[in-house]
Design a protein around this motif. Structure first.
Motif, PDB file in Angstrom:
ATOM      1  N   LEU A  61       0.847  -1.187   0.000  1.00  0.00           N
ATOM      2  CA  LEU A  61       0.000   0.000   0.000  1.00  0.00           C
ATOM      3  C   LEU A  61       0.888   1.243   0.000  1.00  0.00           C
ATOM      4  O   LEU A  61       1.984   1.220   0.580  1.00  0.00           O
ATOM      5  CB  LEU A  61      -0.903   0.023   1.240  1.00  0.00           C
ATOM      6  CG  LEU A  61      -1.815  -1.175   1.491  1.00  0.00           C
ATOM      7  CD1 LEU A  61      -2.616  -0.963   2.779  1.00  0.00           C
ATOM      8  CD2 LEU A  61      -2.733  -1.416   0.312  1.00  0.00           C
ATOM      9  N   PRO A  62       0.433   2.352  -0.575  1.00  0.00           N
ATOM     10  CA  PRO A  62       1.243   3.575  -0.592  1.00  0.00           C
ATOM     11  C   PRO A  62       1.207   4.364   0.709  1.00  0.00           C
ATOM     12  O   PRO A  62       1.665   5.512   0.762  1.00  0.00           O
ATOM     13  CB  PRO A  62       0.616   4.379  -1.736  1.00  0.00           C
ATOM     14  CG  PRO A  62      -0.811   3.947  -1.764  1.00  0.00           C
ATOM     15  CD  PRO A  62      -0.796   2.478  -1.389  1.00  0.00           C
ATOM     16  N   VAL A  63       0.667   3.790   1.764  1.00  0.00           N
ATOM     17  CA  VAL A  63       0.527   4.481   3.042  1.00  0.00           C
ATOM     18  C   VAL A  63       1.889   4.847   3.616  1.00  0.00           C
ATOM     19  O   VAL A  63       2.871   4.123   3.443  1.00  0.00           O
ATOM     20  CB  VAL A  63      -0.281   3.602   4.032  1.00  0.00           C
ATOM     21  CG1 VAL A  63       0.477   2.323   4.352  1.00  0.00           C
ATOM     22  CG2 VAL A  63      -0.614   4.371   5.297  1.00  0.00           C
ATOM     23  N   ARG A  64       1.956   5.969   4.332  1.00  0.00           N
ATOM     24  CA  ARG A  64       3.196   6.407   4.996  1.00  0.00           C
ATOM     25  C   ARG A  64       2.845   7.221   6.223  1.00  0.00           C
ATOM     26  O   ARG A  64       1.679   7.537   6.467  1.00  0.00           O
ATOM     27  CB  ARG A  64       4.078   7.207   4.040  1.00  0.00           C
ATOM     28  CG  ARG A  64       3.371   8.320   3.287  1.00  0.00           C
ATOM     29  CD  ARG A  64       4.192   8.793   2.104  1.00  0.00           C
ATOM     30  NE  ARG A  64       3.461   9.629   1.192  1.00  0.00           N
ATOM     31  CZ  ARG A  64       3.764  10.891   0.930  1.00  0.00           C
ATOM     32  NH1 ARG A  64       4.769  11.482   1.556  1.00  0.00           N
ATOM     33  NH2 ARG A  64       3.061  11.578   0.053  1.00  0.00           N
ATOM     34  N   GLY A  65       3.872   7.548   6.994  1.00  0.00           N
ATOM     35  CA  GLY A  65       3.642   8.239   8.257  1.00  0.00           C
ATOM     36  C   GLY A  65       3.371   9.723   8.086  1.00  0.00           C
ATOM     37  O   GLY A  65       3.753  10.344   7.091  1.00  0.00           O
ATOM     38  N   PHE A  66       2.707  10.291   9.095  1.00  0.00           N
ATOM     39  CA  PHE A  66       2.426  11.728   9.099  1.00  0.00           C
ATOM     40  C   PHE A  66       3.661  12.521   9.509  1.00  0.00           C
ATOM     41  O   PHE A  66       4.472  12.064  10.315  1.00  0.00           O
ATOM     42  CB  PHE A  66       1.274  12.041  10.057  1.00  0.00           C
ATOM     43  CG  PHE A  66      -0.077  11.679   9.507  1.00  0.00           C
ATOM     44  CD1 PHE A  66      -0.774  12.557   8.697  1.00  0.00           C
ATOM     45  CD2 PHE A  66      -0.644  10.446   9.787  1.00  0.00           C
ATOM     46  CE1 PHE A  66      -2.004  12.222   8.174  1.00  0.00           C
ATOM     47  CE2 PHE A  66      -1.871  10.092   9.274  1.00  0.00           C
ATOM     48  CZ  PHE A  66      -2.561  10.980   8.465  1.00  0.00           C
ATOM     49  N   MET A  82      -6.016   7.642   1.694  1.00  0.00           N
ATOM     50  CA  MET A  82      -7.286   7.345   1.020  1.00  0.00           C
ATOM     51  C   MET A  82      -7.085   6.271  -0.052  1.00  0.00           C
ATOM     52  O   MET A  82      -7.888   5.338  -0.176  1.00  0.00           O
ATOM     53  CB  MET A  82      -7.855   8.621   0.403  1.00  0.00           C
ATOM     54  CG  MET A  82      -8.334   9.652   1.422  1.00  0.00           C
ATOM     55  SD  MET A  82      -8.802  11.220   0.639  1.00  0.00           S
ATOM     56  CE  MET A  82     -10.125  10.678  -0.452  1.00  0.00           C
ATOM     57  N   ARG A  83      -6.015   6.411  -0.831  1.00  0.00           N
ATOM     58  CA  ARG A  83      -5.712   5.387  -1.840  1.00  0.00           C
ATOM     59  C   ARG A  83      -5.479   4.034  -1.193  1.00  0.00           C
ATOM     60  O   ARG A  83      -5.922   2.998  -1.716  1.00  0.00           O
ATOM     61  CB  ARG A  83      -4.470   5.787  -2.643  1.00  0.00           C
ATOM     62  CG  ARG A  83      -4.669   6.990  -3.568  1.00  0.00           C
ATOM     63  CD  ARG A  83      -3.335   7.392  -4.176  1.00  0.00           C
ATOM     64  NE  ARG A  83      -2.719   6.289  -4.892  1.00  0.00           N
ATOM     65  CZ  ARG A  83      -1.410   6.064  -4.944  1.00  0.00           C
ATOM     66  NH1 ARG A  83      -0.563   6.868  -4.279  1.00  0.00           N
ATOM     67  NH2 ARG A  83      -0.915   5.052  -5.623  1.00  0.00           N
ATOM     68  N   SER A  84      -4.794   4.032  -0.049  1.00  0.00           N
ATOM     69  CA  SER A  84      -4.486   2.779   0.642  1.00  0.00           C
ATOM     70  C   SER A  84      -5.752   2.093   1.137  1.00  0.00           C
ATOM     71  O   SER A  84      -5.873   0.862   1.085  1.00  0.00           O
ATOM     72  CB  SER A  84      -3.535   3.044   1.817  1.00  0.00           C
ATOM     73  OG  SER A  84      -2.284   3.511   1.354  1.00  0.00           O
TER      74      SER A  84
END
Length: 374
Positions: A61-66, A82-84
């Protein structure tokens, strides 16, 4: 349960998340060889290499930290989140798991949140003594919360907590190498007390600077020797400094230790950061340890991990900002104290939970079967 078992395991980012995840998967397979297991990780993170190497399929997933320093930079982070979530929805819909497991790390948030909203039972595994933000949010709807420390009801619903401990790399227990051979493998002398210094695969700046700043103390030791894993990030800089100042003969320096089982066998005392996975390994092996918690982690959870052991006389603790002057003298004095080493080793071994992976796997299988009991 006659139907095929299908499990999603999500999380990663560090070895402290990935090794427990793989251990859980292996334990599930040991109990149910027919199990279909799919990992979901974060693109570009180490799980995308480590999980396939362990024999499991993984989706990214393209998720990453804030970014907590510059809030404007979080606009693309929110878009990736949102994409994730959308991608997690598709992955779960295609794979059709009966249960989803979260071990912490960026990917576990959207994956388990989406799974829960789709009516799929979820289990989270919290490695630390101080729960992370993501797991505290996920726990609201989780069916089971597996923890490694007492007192976690301050973060999670007490009726869903199960004290299992943290799964660790079982290979650490199976080393065929004896202590003398392990020491010779590192170019050291059998019969001398040995201190192992580790800061993770990338290294730990404070621990490395503590060694460089106390090289004269290292050189003075006649009965103590050292194995120093610098980490790949700091390796070239440290090698250059040692070339300039001279590397003591009782100091073995390497950027990465491929056989950690042999390193642990060789060591009488370990210096380490206080990540939950590392602590669980020290407990299982009964290794005396001096912990130097990293100050650069969420909620300062490494300090809380360390103090949980210190309160039980199961480890020594040095603050990061004091390590450069106090760490090495403390370690050398401790290594020379046979009674202290024996006490630390005995007390930390009491905290070991060698069946952690099997217990968590059992809960996963029960949840998949629609059972709620422990």
């Amino acid at each position: 349960m006659d139907q095929e078992l299908r499990v999603i395991i999500s999380g990663g980012g560090t070895g402290g998340h990935i090794f427990p995840a793989i251990s859980i998967a292996n334990a599930i397979r040991a109990e149910r060889p027919d199990a279909q297991i799919l990992f979901v990780g974060a693109e570009g993170r180490m799980e995308m290499q480590r999980v396939p190497a362990a024999g499991y399929e993984i989706k990214g997933l393209p998720v990453r930290g804030f970014d907590r320093q510059n809030l404007l930079r979080n606009i693309p982070v929110l878009w990736d989140l949102m994409r994730s979530r959308y991608m997690a929805l598709r992955i779960i819909g295609d794979f059709r798991p009966q249960v989803a497991v979260g071990v912490g790390g960026y990917a576990s948030g959207p994956t388990l949140d989406v799974a829960g909203k789709m009516g799929i039972p979820t289990l989270i595994q919290e490695q630390n003594s101080y729960a992370g933000v993501t797991n505290k949010l996920l726990a609201r709807k989780a069916h089971r919360i597996c923890v490694a420390y007492d007192g976690m009801e301050r973060f999670f619903p007490a009726d869903r907590i199960l004290l299992t401990g943290n799964p660790v790399r079982q290979s650490l227990l199976d080393s065929p190498v004896g202590k003398e051979d392990a020491l010779r493998g590192f170019g050291l002398v059998p019969g001398k007390r040995t201190i192992l210094i580790i800061g993770g695969s990338l290294g730990a700046r404070t621990i490395n600077e503590s060694l460089l700043g106390q090289l004269s103390l290292v050189k003075q030791q006649t009965d103590v020797q050292f194995i120093w894993q610098t980490g790949k990030f700091y390796s070239a800089e440290i090698r250059a400094e040692l070339d300039r100042r001279g590397c003591p003969g009782n100091l073995h320096v390497t950027d990465f230790i491929s056989d950690m089982a042999a390193a642990y066998v060789a060591a009488d005392l370990v210096i380490s950061r206080a990540g939950a996975g590392s602590i669980s390994e020290f407990c299982l092996l009964g290794k005396p340890v001096v912990l130097v918690p990293s100050p650069n982690v969420a909620e300062d959870h490494q300090t809380k991990n360390a103090l949980a052991l210190v309160q039980k006389s199961a480890a020594l603790y040095v603050r990061d900002d004091e390590a450069r002057t106090t760490l090495l003298p403390l370690a050398v004095n401790t290594a020379a104290d046979a009674v202290k080493l024996e006490t630390l080793g005995r007390n930390i071994l009491k905290l070991a939970r060698p069946d952690a992976a099997a217990r968590i796997a059992g809960e996963v299988i029960r949840l998949a079967a629609g059972e709620s009991g422990t």
